[in-house]
Design a protein around this motif. Sequence first.
Motif, PDB file in Angstrom:
ATOM      1  N   LYS A  48      18.494  50.242  42.812  1.00 43.15           N
ATOM      2  CA  LYS A  48      19.321  49.951  41.641  1.00 43.15           C
ATOM      3  C   LYS A  48      20.614  49.270  42.105  1.00 43.15           C
ATOM      4  O   LYS A  48      20.911  49.204  43.296  1.00 43.15           O
ATOM      5  N   VAL A  80      27.136  55.715  42.546  1.00 45.51           N
ATOM      6  CA  VAL A  80      26.030  55.888  43.489  1.00 45.51           C
ATOM      7  C   VAL A  80      25.442  57.293  43.391  1.00 45.51           C
ATOM      8  O   VAL A  80      24.215  57.475  43.406  1.00 45.51           O
ATOM      9  N   VAL A  98      21.232  51.910  46.994  1.00 48.65           N
ATOM     10  CA  VAL A  98      21.863  51.299  45.823  1.00 48.65           C
ATOM     11  C   VAL A  98      22.717  50.148  46.340  1.00 48.65           C
ATOM     12  O   VAL A  98      23.394  50.273  47.365  1.00 48.65           O
ATOM     13  N   ASP A 153      27.013  50.893  36.449  1.00 48.51           N
ATOM     14  CA  ASP A 153      25.882  51.327  37.269  1.00 48.51           C
ATOM     15  C   ASP A 153      24.616  51.407  36.422  1.00 48.51           C
ATOM     16  O   ASP A 153      24.654  51.254  35.196  1.00 48.51           O
ATOM     17  N   THR A 208      23.041  57.781  40.523  1.00 56.82           N
ATOM     18  CA  THR A 208      21.901  56.850  40.461  1.00 56.82           C
ATOM     19  C   THR A 208      20.811  57.416  41.357  1.00 56.82           C
ATOM     20  O   THR A 208      20.873  57.305  42.585  1.00 56.82           O
TER      21      THR A 208
END
Length: 340
Positions: free
Chosen positions: A241, A233, A202, A260, A236
């Motif tokens: 991403k 993080v 990420v 996010d 995700t």
Amino acid sequence: MLRLFLKEHAAFIVFELLLVAFIMMLYWLDGFRNVDTAVYSFVISTLLIVSFLAARFIKRYRYYQKVMAKPGDMEHMLQREGRSPEHIQADLYLQQLYKLYQYEVQALYASQNRHLQFMNQWVHQMKTPLSVMQLLLQEEQELDKNSVREEVERLKSGLDTVLMNARLDTFEQDIQIEKVKLRGLVSEMVTENKRLFISKRVYPEIDIDDSCAVLTDRKWMKFIIGQFLTNAVKYTFEPNKKVYISAECEEDQAVLTIRDEGIGIPKSDLARVTKAFFTGENGRKTGESTGMGLFLANEVCEKLGHKLTISSERGKGTTVSVKFYNQEATQEETNDLIKN
């Protein structure tokens, strides 16, 4: 009880006796020499005083019983025994004092229970990285340093959280307001969490002007931003991403936003994510959530005079914003708080 009553009315009794003696002296100086009449007047005055005191003692008998009895519990003070206006007011005052006491005790119990529950959960979660490191050490092949480093980071993060939770009760003694540049602070926290970003694939994207500065506590703000980045993080699950970090700075206020592209928060959980120990649906998916990160972040924001807002859409990500209000006024209020 009688001794207490006489001590309370000793000044009144002495005053009445002096008053009778003064009146007798006036009659004597005016030429009145009849001893029988003087004795009669003295006896009648004494009887009237004794009758008044006896009636007053009977009226206050139950109140004296209350104040001289050994209380069996705190509810004893809620009994209303006073009949005079003074004692009725004293009873009302004691009841208000009791309510204040109950409120403080309940707040203390709630704080102790929160600490105990958090420590139990924290100790249970810290056993996981320790167990992983023990397994890594038992393997015959070369030690995987990256795996050990990852578990150490988890331990460090847990220790930071429990320390911040302990310091929250003495927040006013551990605060230092200063002018902090948001870009430098955010960049520092991104660097500290770079291994987490790399491991989850990420990528952070910072859009903050170099001149954007706010009045806040640097250490506490680092903790808050660290919680937001870790959550962004951690939740995700898809690679490649981004986490978007931006800030809007005006003359009297600033807004720091972290967005996010993770799994988002269900609408049913959104209103409760800042409650202590609430893990929600997402927390059960990871199995690592203590439910304390956002709670502590929200508590710190309130104590610093900042406003935390969270918005999310399931499957599209979460946006967390911290609003820094009138900076100059905030600094003055905080300085007053520290002095006091």
